[in-house]
Write an enzyme that holds these catalytic residues in place. Structure first.
Site, mmCIF file in Angstrom:
data_model
loop_
_atom_site.group_PDB
_atom_site.id
_atom_site.type_symbol
_atom_site.label_atom_id
_atom_site.label_comp_id
_atom_site.label_asym_id
_atom_site.label_seq_id
_atom_site.Cartn_x
_atom_site.Cartn_y
_atom_site.Cartn_z
ATOM 1 N N HIS A 98 -2.010 1.266 7.013
ATOM 2 C CA HIS A 98 -2.531 1.177 5.643
ATOM 3 C C HIS A 98 -2.700 2.565 5.046
ATOM 4 C CE1 HIS A 98 -4.378 -0.228 2.059
ATOM 5 N NE2 HIS A 98 -5.450 0.522 2.272
ATOM 6 N N ASP A 144 -8.179 3.569 -3.454
ATOM 7 C CA ASP A 144 -7.228 2.680 -2.782
ATOM 8 C C ASP A 144 -6.827 1.568 -3.740
ATOM 9 O OD1 ASP A 144 -5.743 1.053 -1.152
ATOM 10 O OD2 ASP A 144 -7.279 0.790 0.384
ATOM 11 N N CYS A 195 0.793 -1.238 0.000
ATOM 12 C CA CYS A 195 0.000 0.000 0.000
ATOM 13 C C CYS A 195 0.818 1.277 0.000
ATOM 14 C CB CYS A 195 -0.971 0.003 1.174
ATOM 15 S SG CYS A 195 -0.203 0.150 2.809
#
Length: 281
Positions: free
Chosen positions: A107, A122, A69
């Site tokens: 995250h 995302d 991420c």
């Protein structure tokens, strides 16, 4: 057009216009997920994951690797900003496995403000990541190319959930507080070095498919999903087969002088796990 946009558009095979609107955001989001795989190999090699402006681009775009991420959404944020989008990163706490205590912020996700609306984007949550932006609106079921999602607001926090076979599963929770580069560096370091981090104990890889499917690797176990159901599963017989699948099915670049890796390096990684090809799960 700036160099990063030229390189990025070549990487994801983008030849269309890139206006600052929701259609562009949706199209780029899906293209990214279907081209640049999620993977954690550098954690296992091990190699330090750098988050300066150039390193994620060099690895994911130029060297045709994947990442997790902090890298994925770091690259996507930079691309969107270069195009003129109003975008910034947020940090969330992963609750997918129902942890007994509130976990740290590990995250990275994106907040995009567009056409007087706020959107969550995302491209970096692995197999369950969004493949389209969703509106920052509470308790609204929103459909993406790879499933249904919703956001729930709990005080200052938001919780992202996905519909897993008619059951809503929480993925992570976040707020809208502005973060600093040092916050991403801290979360990245923890994710890569904390002994109990799941990134340190399994080889993980995922690439989404334009038709709604996805391909995943967990150690030696390869799975092809369609509409949320496994249509092909196989245990790869050896490291050479794993190395080939990474390139052929996930499009992973292995030849770059800095970010590539050999089959022998991969063999050392896989030998460290308490698993073997016949039992890879």
């Amino acid at each position: 057009m700036t160099p990063i946009l030229n390189h990025y558009f070549a990487r994801i095979n983008w030849s269309g216009a890139a206006a600052v609107n929701i259609d562009t955001l949706r199209a780029l989001h899906l293209k990214h997920n279907c081209t640049i795989p999620f993977e954690n190999l550098d954690v296992l090699l091990p190699r330090e994951i750098q988050l300066d402006n150039q390193s994620p681009e060099e690895k994911l775009v130029i060297a045709r690797r994947g990442g997790y991420c902090f890298e994925q959404n770091g690259v996507f944020e930079r691309v969107l900003r270069e195009l003129g989008f109003n975008v910034r990163s947020l940090l969330g706490r992963v609750v997918l496995s129902n942890p007994p205590a509130l976990p740290p912020r590990t995250h990275r996700l994106l907040l995009v403000e567009l056409e007087e609306e706020k959107w969550i984007a995302d491209v970096g949550f692995g197999g369950q990541t969004l493949t389209a932006p969703i509106r920052l609106v509470s308790d609204l079921v929103q459909t993406t190319p790879h499933g249904e999602y919703r956001l729930l607001q709990e005080g200052d926090d938001w919780v992202l959930q996905f519909n897993h076979h008619q059951h809503w599963q929480s993925m992570y929770r976040f707020d809208l507080c502005e973060q600093q580069q040092s916050d991403y560096v801290m979360g990245n370091f923890w994710s890569a070095h904390w002994p109990q981090s799941h990134f340190r104990h399994h080889l993980l890889m995922c690439r989404h498919l334009p038709d709604g499917g996805k391909l995943t690797l967990t150690n030696f176990h390869f799975t092809h999903y369609e509409n949320g159901h496994a249509v092909e599963q196989r245990n790869l017989p050896d490291v050479a087969s794993l190395y080939a699948v990474m390139q052929e099915q996930f499009g992973l670049g292995v030849d770059d002088a800095k970010h590539g890796f050999t089959v022998d390096e991969l063999a050392l990684v896989m030998a460290a796990f308490d698993t073997h090809p016949e039992a890879g799960k």
